[in-house]
Design an enzyme around this catalytic site. Structure first.
Site, PDB file in Angstrom:
ATOM      1  N   LYS A 182      43.190  31.880  57.080  1.00  0.00           N
ATOM      2  CA  LYS A 182      41.648  31.596  56.682  1.00  0.00           C
ATOM      3  C   LYS A 182      42.331  31.153  54.996  1.00  0.00           C
ATOM      4  CE  LYS A 182      38.492  35.314  56.333  1.00  0.00           C
ATOM      5  NZ  LYS A 182      38.078  36.782  56.907  1.00  0.00           N
TER       6      LYS A 182
ATOM      7  N   LYS B 209      39.604  28.229  59.580  1.00  0.00           N
ATOM      8  CA  LYS B 209      38.511  28.579  58.171  1.00  0.00           C
ATOM      9  C   LYS B 209      38.353  28.384  56.972  1.00  0.00           C
ATOM     10  CE  LYS B 209      35.926  32.654  57.548  1.00  0.00           C
ATOM     11  NZ  LYS B 209      35.651  34.141  57.526  1.00  0.00           N
TER      12      LYS B 209
HETATM   13  C1  PBG Z   1      35.402  39.609  57.534  1.00  0.00           C
HETATM   14  C2  PBG Z   1      35.439  37.897  57.757  1.00  0.00           C
HETATM   15  C3  PBG Z   1      34.199  37.067  56.266  1.00  0.00           C
HETATM   16  C4  PBG Z   1      34.029  35.943  57.142  1.00  0.00           C
HETATM   17  C5  PBG Z   1      34.443  36.281  58.425  1.00  0.00           C
HETATM   18  N1  PBG Z   1      34.968  37.451  58.262  1.00  0.00           N
HETATM   19  C6  PBG Z   1      33.994  37.533  55.150  1.00  0.00           C
HETATM   20  C7  PBG Z   1      35.654  37.435  54.098  1.00  0.00           C
HETATM   21  O1  PBG Z   1      36.262  37.217  54.240  1.00  0.00           O
HETATM   22  O2  PBG Z   1      35.660  37.163  52.677  1.00  0.00           O
HETATM   23  C8  PBG Z   1      33.336  34.944  56.602  1.00  0.00           C
HETATM   24  C9  PBG Z   1      32.058  34.152  57.484  1.00  0.00           C
HETATM   25  C10 PBG Z   1      31.254  33.665  57.026  1.00  0.00           C
HETATM   26  O3  PBG Z   1      31.121  33.332  55.540  1.00  0.00           O
HETATM   27  O4  PBG Z   1      30.380  32.602  57.633  1.00  0.00           O
HETATM   28  N2  PBG Z   1      36.711  39.410  56.884  1.00  0.00           N
END
Ligand code: PBG
Length: 323
Positions: free
Chosen positions: A195, A248
């Protein structure tokens, strides 16, 4: 043998021929629909930053989830907007929390739908970081306990799969141990392994009310420049007990998806995030793109890169387009 003997256009001549040699197919069963649920009752309210997406009450969530399932999408991933935030993110692991209550309602109403939950603290902390803040830093090891508690409470409420998205070191092992310790050995873990600290999460933070009050997430999410490190994250998560791994965002990281595909036999999910969705919908709204064609092409590209599953805000519409 090259031109004129070899003519690749021969197999592009008709729809039927193209279909016979098509290498990648997206089907509704590859897709996962994200849904947002808020505390309180009443109608669904549109999310300003994300065309066509809503903040649901539990009642409207149940209807929407049933519609998603009827469209042929096998799974949803739930994000909760609690009515209370504090330093310890206590509503994240409250058995009466918004996600836990939503899970119980969905389990009853749509028993066949696969229920995935995002496991993170950022929507539940008063400061908006993904973990417990100590001395101005997100404390890794204290956070693990709260994440594990959150995952257990989701599993007890009916989650089939928990998906930790916090990026703390060791969370998969901590969650697996806590689940197994509570007799929840059948609950699967989909780890947000690679991520990245991405600007493409912008619209989501508005949707989930989870913008950090101070600083950013670069102290725990990955540097967008790093692909070797992404593989290390993936391999570690599998070793810690992840049943599936995730990359992601998706489209700006297709090379990472491909490299993960080459390194593991575990199922790979890719998350086409809010900013990717916003680019498509905003361009379509301005008449610059054909939304359906562009969205299906993007999903095909993500699958071609090596993803088995795609989390996408287009899931239920894409399923209808593919029907
Ligand atoms: C929670 C989370 C996020 C997303 C999914 N789970 C936000 C982040 O990490 O800032 C992003 C999902 C999206 O942008 O569609 N941590």
């Amino acid at each position: 043998m090259s031109f004129p003997v070899t003519r690749l256009r021969r197999l592009r001549r008709t729809d039927a021929l193209r279909g016979m040699v098509r290498e990648t197919r997206v089907t509704p069963s590859d897709l996962i629909q994200p849904l947002f649920v808020r505390a309180g009752s009443g109608p669904a309210t549109p999310i300003g930053s994300m065309d066509g997406q809503f903040h649901h009450s539990i009642e409207t969530l149940v209807d929407e989830a049933a519609a998603v399932h009827t469209a042929g999408v096998p799974a949803v991933i739930l994000f909760g907007l609690p009515d209370h935030k504090d330093e310890a993110a206590s509503s994240a692991y409250d058995d009466e929390g918004i996600v836990q209550m939503a899970l119980r309602a969905l389990r009853l109403a749509v028993p066949e739908l696969v229920l995935i939950t995002d496991v993170c603290l950022c929507q539940y902390t008063s400061h908006g970081h993904c973990g417990v803040v100590r001395d101005g830093r997100v404390d890794n090891d204290i956070t693990l306990e709260l994440l594990a508690q959150t995952a257990v409470s989701h599993a007890q409420a009916g989650a089939d799969i928990v998906a930790p998205s916090d990026m703390m070191d060791g969370r998969v092992r901590a969650i697996r141990a806590a689940l197994d310790g509570d007799g929840l050995s059948e609950t699967a873990i989909m780890a947000y392994s690679a991520k990245f600290a991405s600007a493409f999460y912008g619209p989501f933070r508005d949707a989930a009310h989870s913008t950090p009050q101070e600083g950013d997430r670069r102290g725990y999410q990955m540097d967008p420049a790093n692909a070797n490190e992404a593989l290390r994250e993936v391999l570690l998560d599998i070793e810690e007990g992840a049943d599936m791994v995730m990359v992601k965002p998706a489209m700006p990281y297709l090379d990472v998806i491909r490299r993960v595909r080459e390194e593991t036999l575990a199922p790979i999910a890719a998350y086409q995030v809010s900013g990717e969705y916003a680019m498509l919908t905003a361009a379509a709204r301005d008449g610059l793109l054909d939304e359906r064609a562009a969205a299906l092409e993007a999903l095909t590209a993500i699958k071609r890169a090596g993803a088995d599953l795609i989390i996408t805000y287009h899931a239920s519409r894409a399923a209808a387009w593919l029907a």
